[in-house]
Enzyme design. Structure first.
Site, PDB file in Angstrom:
ATOM      1  CD  GLU A 287      -3.222   0.530   2.116  1.00 54.80           C
ATOM      2  OE1 GLU A 287      -4.219  -0.147   1.796  1.00 54.80           O
ATOM      3  OE2 GLU A 287      -3.046   0.962   3.269  1.00 54.80           O
ATOM      4  CG  HIS A 308       8.541 -29.874   0.440  1.00 53.41           C
ATOM      5  ND1 HIS A 308       9.129 -31.083   0.166  1.00 53.41           N
ATOM      6  CD2 HIS A 308       9.247 -29.329   1.465  1.00 53.41           C
ATOM      7  CE1 HIS A 308      10.134 -31.281   1.005  1.00 53.41           C
ATOM      8  NE2 HIS A 308      10.233 -30.231   1.803  1.00 53.41           N
ATOM      9  CE  LYS A 422     -12.554   1.346   1.076  1.00 57.48           C
ATOM     10  NZ  LYS A 422     -12.102   2.308   2.097  1.00 57.48           N
TER      11      LYS A 422
END
Length: 445
Positions: A287, A308, A422
């Site tokens: 951010e 792995h 948003k």
């Protein structure tokens, strides 16, 4: 003080070029310390360790004592992004890996909500609440951020229905704006105890404010030790030097990105307690730096498990990455590998050795293999996973983030891009005031 080791990058970079990036980092250090750079109204985090009010800590102690007296054994901490990741990473790091199964009850269990919109998650959270004695910490500057607001409406209703409105005021604490916003208004109306989210501290830098400190204390951990480690880092990192760990880290990561095209930084840990430290770090750097069409993409792996799974890609995949390894010098528990007469597993060569010795050798072997495979390595080393060392580590990454982002040429303290989703979400949910946006977005579907 923790140490940053960049020897694992030396075979990839020119020494003179590195020196030039150290100078860029020192210039960025000056910008951060002068507090005159972009986003300088969000630098309150820099002096949190040295300026934390004693009364605030006493108030946190009083809330924890009150909840203990009431028999609270479940604290629901509601928040999203920086309003939960800092507390989550410290609690996970300091907790016994199997504390829930062992039913350790020295302090309430702290669980988190408001960081997603999963209906199943909230339903199952309420299943848990029905079996427990509940209190709640709600963290939101405005009180209207969708994810925490939805969760708080549900949890608040449950607490009021279960314990009554008067008792709910004893069991709900709000961490919010000092004077305005929906949550502040509600807190005043209902008589909730409140703490302030400082105006000059952004969410991703807020772990050493009440945003992080109250949930951590509620979980039974020593926030004064956490702050003491952060204070040590605050003092050490304020010294301008080419050997300053924040300068070293910022210089090398910017060099690898700008000169070698290493666009992905993988934070590596060899202790599962540090998994959420990486999640917190990813928000902090993603951010802060990911804007203006630039930035290093923050990723993480948990080794040796991920050797792995992701190990093949890191070893031989696209050469776009470098690694920063969290090196824990000492384990706090001891397990020695025994001898077996049959030796069917062929492990008797390890008999008498500590498991952590094997872990360190796996770490070193991986480092060498990845360097040979074209992946530069940095190391951030600290003594052990305890509250003091975590405080130092968290503050180090915050300070280094400011230096690194300024060196990159971006404002570390804004996040203009997070609003885009948003606006679309509100339009799709047909929120009042978004009528035109709703029409426009529906026409695209």
């Amino acid at each position: 003080m923790l140490k940053v080791n960049v020897k694992g990058c030396e075979s990839f970079v020119d020494a003179a070029k590195y020196d030039s990036y150290v100078q860029k980092a020192l210039n960025a250090f000056d910008v951060l310390e002068s507090e005159k750079g972009a986003g300088n109204d969000f630098l309150g985090w820099k002096h949190l360790p040295s300026e934390t009010p004693v009364q605030m800590l006493a108030d946190i102690d009083a809330i924890c004592a009150n909840w203990k007296a009431k028999g609270v054994d479940l604290v629901i901490a509601i928040g999203i992004g920086g309003s939960y990741l800092g507390a989550k990473c410290v609690i996970e790091a300091l907790s016994h890996n199997f504390g829930r199964q062992l039913k350790k009850k020295d302090a309430p269990e702290v669980v988190f909500a408001g960081n997603n919109l999963s209906e199943e998650y909230l339903a199952e959270l309420m299943d848990l609440a029905l079996e427990r004695n509940v209190a709640c910490i709600v963290i939101s500057k405005s009180g209207t951020t969708t994810e925490p607001a939805v969760a708080f409406r549900i949890v608040k209703q449950y607490i009021e229905d279960t314990y009554g409105k008067a008792e709910a005021a004893e069991r709900i604490v709000a961490i919010t704006d000092a004077a305005r916003g929906a949550l502040k208004t509600l807190s005043t109306q209902e008589g909730y105890k409140t703490f302030v989210v400082p105006d000059n501290v952004g969410g991703r830098f807020s772990v050493l404010t009440p945003v992080g400190l109250l949930p951590i204390a509620a979980a039974g951990f020593d926030i004064r030790e956490l702050l003491s480690g952060a204070l040590a880092a605050e003092k050490a990192l304020a010294v301008k030097s080419k050997d300053n760990p924040a300068v070293v880290y910022a210089a090398m990561r910017n060099l690898l990105f700008s000169e070698l095209g290493k666009k992905v930084e993988i934070l590596v840990n060899y202790n599962p307690k540090l998994t959420y430290v990486a999640e917190w770090w990813k928000q902090l750097y993603g951010e802060s730096e990911g804007k203006d069409g630039t930035g290093i993409f923050p990723a993480s792996v948990n080794n040796t498990a991920d050797l792995h799974s992701m190990g093949q890609f890191i070893q031989e995949g696209s050469r776009v990455m470098f690694e920063t390894v969290l090196h824990v010098e000492q384990a706090q528990r001891r397990v020695i590998i025994g001898s077996d007469e049959q030796n069917l597993d062929q492990l008797n060569f390890l008999a008498g050795k500590h498991v952590e010795h094997c872990n360190h050798m796996a770490e070193l072997g991986t480092k060498l293999a990845h360097i040979d495979g074209g992946v530069p390595q940095m190391e951030v080393a600290f003594e052990k996973v305890d509250a003091r060392n975590l405080g130092e580590l968290l503050y180090f990454f915050e300070f280094a983030c400011g230096v690194s982002a300024y060196a990159l040429g971006v404002n570390p303290f804004n996040q203009p891009g997070v609003e885009a989703y948003k606006k679309n979400m509100f339009a799709l949910l047909e929120k009042p005031g978004y009528e035109e946006a709703t029409k426009a977005i529906q026409a695209r579907l």
